[in-house]
Enzyme design. Structure first.
Site, short mmCIF file in Angstrom:
data_model
loop_
_atom_site.label_atom_id
_atom_site.label_comp_id
_atom_site.label_asym_id
_atom_site.label_seq_id
_atom_site.Cartn_x
_atom_site.Cartn_y
_atom_site.Cartn_z
N HIS A 196 -6.12 17.86 36.87
CA HIS A 196 -6.42 16.35 36.35
C HIS A 196 -7.66 16.12 35.50
O HIS A 196 -7.87 15.15 34.89
CB HIS A 196 -6.22 15.37 37.59
CG HIS A 196 -4.98 15.28 38.09
ND1 HIS A 196 -4.32 16.01 38.97
CD2 HIS A 196 -3.81 14.55 37.45
CE1 HIS A 196 -2.99 15.82 39.24
NE2 HIS A 196 -2.72 14.99 38.26
N GLU A 441 9.17 15.92 39.53
CA GLU A 441 8.05 17.05 39.12
C GLU A 441 8.02 17.80 40.32
O GLU A 441 7.08 18.56 40.17
CB GLU A 441 6.57 16.01 39.32
CG GLU A 441 6.34 15.15 40.18
CD GLU A 441 5.32 14.16 40.11
OE1 GLU A 441 4.28 14.69 39.13
OE2 GLU A 441 4.95 13.45 40.82
N ASP A 465 3.41 19.19 37.17
CA ASP A 465 3.77 19.34 38.46
C ASP A 465 5.05 20.46 38.48
O ASP A 465 5.26 21.25 39.40
CB ASP A 465 3.66 18.42 39.22
CG ASP A 465 2.21 17.98 40.00
OD1 ASP A 465 1.39 18.91 40.10
OD2 ASP A 465 2.04 16.60 39.78
N ARG A 475 -2.01 24.48 39.15
CA ARG A 475 -2.63 24.20 37.68
C ARG A 475 -3.83 23.92 37.72
O ARG A 475 -4.43 23.80 36.86
CB ARG A 475 -1.98 22.78 37.48
CG ARG A 475 -1.89 21.86 38.52
CD ARG A 475 -1.05 20.60 38.11
NE ARG A 475 -1.67 19.28 37.36
CZ ARG A 475 -1.16 18.33 37.43
NH1 ARG A 475 0.17 17.99 38.22
NH2 ARG A 475 -1.83 17.38 36.61
N CYS A 512 6.39 12.66 31.03
CA CYS A 512 4.87 12.25 30.83
C CYS A 512 3.95 13.12 31.03
O CYS A 512 2.88 13.06 31.50
CB CYS A 512 4.85 10.74 31.52
SG CYS A 512 5.20 11.14 33.44
C1 PEP Z 1 2.87 15.60 35.89
O1 PEP Z 1 2.91 16.36 37.07
O2 PEP Z 1 3.72 16.01 34.95
C2 PEP Z 1 2.42 14.08 35.74
C3 PEP Z 1 2.46 13.47 34.70
O3 PEP Z 1 1.76 13.66 36.85
P1 PEP Z 1 0.19 14.25 37.19
O4 PEP Z 1 -0.24 15.01 35.98
O5 PEP Z 1 -0.55 12.95 37.45
O6 PEP Z 1 0.26 14.95 38.32
MG MG Z 2 2.38 15.05 38.84
#
Ligand code: PEP
Ligand code: MG
Length: 582
Positions: A196, A441, A465, A475, A512
């Site tokens: 993140h 996810e 995810d 990740r 997304c």
């Molecule tokens: C994802 O996991 O792809 C997602 C959009 O959520 P985040 O990156 O906030 O975990």
């Molecule tokens: Mg996610």
């Protein structure tokens, strides 16, 4: 200018060239929280500021008493008197008070914003003597902030303009505090490209290289440093030749960005005329301007964690409503998809750590909807705030980390309860209730996508995810970053299965995760049936450019060929060859 330089190789996670002066952050240091407060808390916040200023004056007085002797005592005395004055009735204190009272900022945020403005005014004078005086103001401010945050924090956000943040690791909470106008780049020893923190660096447009072994052994505060986020290179004390070549590249990048910005008004349509909906992901309110500039059709993913990070207590309904409304209203009717709290794994909040400890830091623990259903009061409060914001704009609700139908059912019950509560209180809220969607996810959600589609108004595919949990690769861990692969056939099959389940159930489906913002994957995603993509605002022009080159029938065909493959290397070649034809 040095004749030799130190070069390091890391993971380029946020593109661009950042050049500046190293601000080395000590490990374990924490940063200053910024958040908005409800009108009802203004007096309490003013009181907190006053108390911290009094304590700071007291501490400086003590230093003054101790240093009454010695050669420099007189000089020091004048300086400390000036410090004490600054903490009493100065532009710094008056300005911070005004920001608390009028802008409803917390005390730390108000002090920080005020000192940043003073710093800019000093810098504009372009006088080395005045610039040195700003160091005094910064020293006083740091003390004030340390007292405000009970000594637990070090104000990273107060770094001088043009700093490159160098650290062992930056958490998403730390990154959320960085001021993109002051920070030129980020270089850390640990961290993966899908973390993140990396996502936030991209959102803030900060060039970043993470996962750089050995970096901290060779960098000193004040060193000149270049961060090359495209190539994953960090150069410490560059030679004149290196500096000149990076400056040329930086100017070329700026020209390219300006050219891409011309696409803003062009529609995102494929060569054969299919319109693709491009929305923006938002993690911090500061990104709103970029969302508008990029011409996004809405906010496809609002990561609501920003309201919960860097604070000791949970935000109440009013505070959340005010934060949401500051995003929903300016979107002027364009849809804002608010994802409920996805705290857990690398995103933590002190307010919940005490109750759940290590489970909230494990990616397999109490993350996302699991935590919200364990603390239904937190979810209901958040729903009430979202429903109220929905009365003044268009909102959708998105549930993170869902792994079964029962979680969606329970969340919907809590949503109904939140609506009943608002009705009883006579508070306006979205009527009818906003659509409730599910993040796909985790593999169980993808594999049960056909059942989940019966209980969901829309799907948003989280490829970050989904890739992490399918391949069992953290990740955030730079050691396994080379194995993180969106093109692994297992990941692609789960994506395809989920998208088809949504299309069969006739519910909207978007993607997304970071795949959506990388033009390398655009044709494949369109070929798999996606017509809605949500991404970091700054990625929109590049993806739009790719969309305008894509022929959907050809993309469809290439996606089918790709889905027949068993090897991700072969898939990559098939995709890259297809992209090269454009
Ligand atoms: C994802 O996991 O792809 C997602 C959009 O959520 P985040 O990156 O906030 O975990
Ligand atoms: Mg996610």
């Amino acid at each position: 200018m040095p004749e030799s330089e130190n070069r390091f190789k890391g993971l380029g996670v946020s593109s661009g060239i950042g050049m500046g002066v190293a601000h080395v952050r000590e490990s374990g240091a924490v940063t200053v929280p910024i958040y908005s407060i409800p009108a009802s808390k203004v007096d309490a916040e003013l009181g907190r500021l006053k108390k911290a200023a009094t304590l700071s004056r007291h501490q400086i007085n003590q230093i003054r008493t101790k240093s009454k002797e010695g050669a420099a005592a007189e000089e020091l005395g004048y300086l400390l008197d000036a410090y004490i004055h600054m903490l009493k009735d100065s532009r710094l204190v008056r300005g911070a008070e005004r920001r608390i009272a009028e802008d409803h900022l917390n005390a730390e945020g108000a002090v920080q914003a005020e000192v940043a403005e003073i710093g800019d005014a000093f810098a504009a004078l372009d006088d080395p003597y005045i610039a040195a005086r700003f160091d005094d103001i910064r020293a006083v401010t740091n003390r004030l902030l340390l007292n405000l945050t009970k000594g637990a924090q070090r104000p990273i956000a107060l770094v001088p303009k043009g700093s490159v943040i160098v650290a062992e690791e930056l958490s998403p909470a730390d990154t959320a505090l960085l001021d993109p106008h002051r920070v030129a780049g980020i270089a850390t020893q640990l961290g993966g490209p899908q973390s993140h923190s990396a996502i936030m660096a991209r959102a803030l447009g900060l060039p970043a290289v993470l996962g750089t072994p050995g970096l901290l052994d060779c960098v000193n505060p004040g060193d000149h440093i270049i961060v090359d986020g495209d190539k994953g290179t960090v150069v410490i004390n560059p030679t004149a030749a290196t500096l000149a070549s990076y400056k040329t590249r930086h100017e070329k990048d700026l020209r390219e960005t300006r050219l891409l910005a011309r696409l803003r008004k062009q529609p995102a349509v494929t060569r054969d005329g299919t319109e693709i909906d491009l929305q923006a992901n938002v993690e911090l309110p500061i990104e709103l301007d970029m969302v508008k500039q990029a011409g996004a059709s809405g906010i496809g993913l609002l990561r609501s964690e920003f309201m919960f990070m860097n604070r000791e207590s949970l935000p109440d309904e009013d505070e959340q409503y005010e934060a949401l409304i500051s995003l929903v209203k300016p979107m002027g009717g364009r849809s804002v998809t608010v994802r409920t709290l996805d705290i857990g794994a690398d995103k933590t909040t002190a307010a919940l750590m005490g109750d759940f400890g290590a489970s909230t830091t494990s990616p397999l623990g109490l993350r996302g909807i699991r935590l919200s259903l364990t603390c239904p009061d937190i979810l209901e409060t958040q729903f009430r705030a979202i429903l109220r914001a929905g009365a003044e704009g268009t909102v959708r609700i998105l549930l993170p980390m869902v792994s079964s139908v029962s979680e969606v059912r329970r969340a919907r019950d809590i949503l109904d309860q939140a609506a009943r509560n608002l009705k009883r209180r006579g508070v306006p809220f979205a009527d009818p209730l906003p659509p409730v969607g599910v993040m796909i996810e985790v593999p169980s959600a993808a594999l049960a996508a056909d059942s989940l589609a019966q209980y969901s108004d829309f799907f948003a595919l989280g490829s970050n995810d989904l890739t992490m949990y399918t391949l069992a690769i953290d990740r955030s861990d730079d050691q396994v970053a080379h194995l993180f692969d969106h093109l692994h056939p297992a990941v692609l099959r789960l994506i395809q299965f989920s998208a088809e389940a949504a299309l069969r159930a006739r519910i909207p489906v978007s993607i997304c995760g970071e795949m959506a913002g990388d033009p390398r994957y655009t044709a494949l995603l369109l070929g798999l049936g996606f017509r809605e993509l949500s991404m970091t605002a700054s990625s929109i022009p590049r993806v739009k450019k790719r969309i305008r080159d894509v022929d959907l029938i050809a993309a469809d065909h290439r996606a089918r060929v790709i889905m027949d493959q068993v090897d991700s290397g072969r898939i990559a070649t098939l995709l890259d060859d297809f992209n090269a034809l454009a």
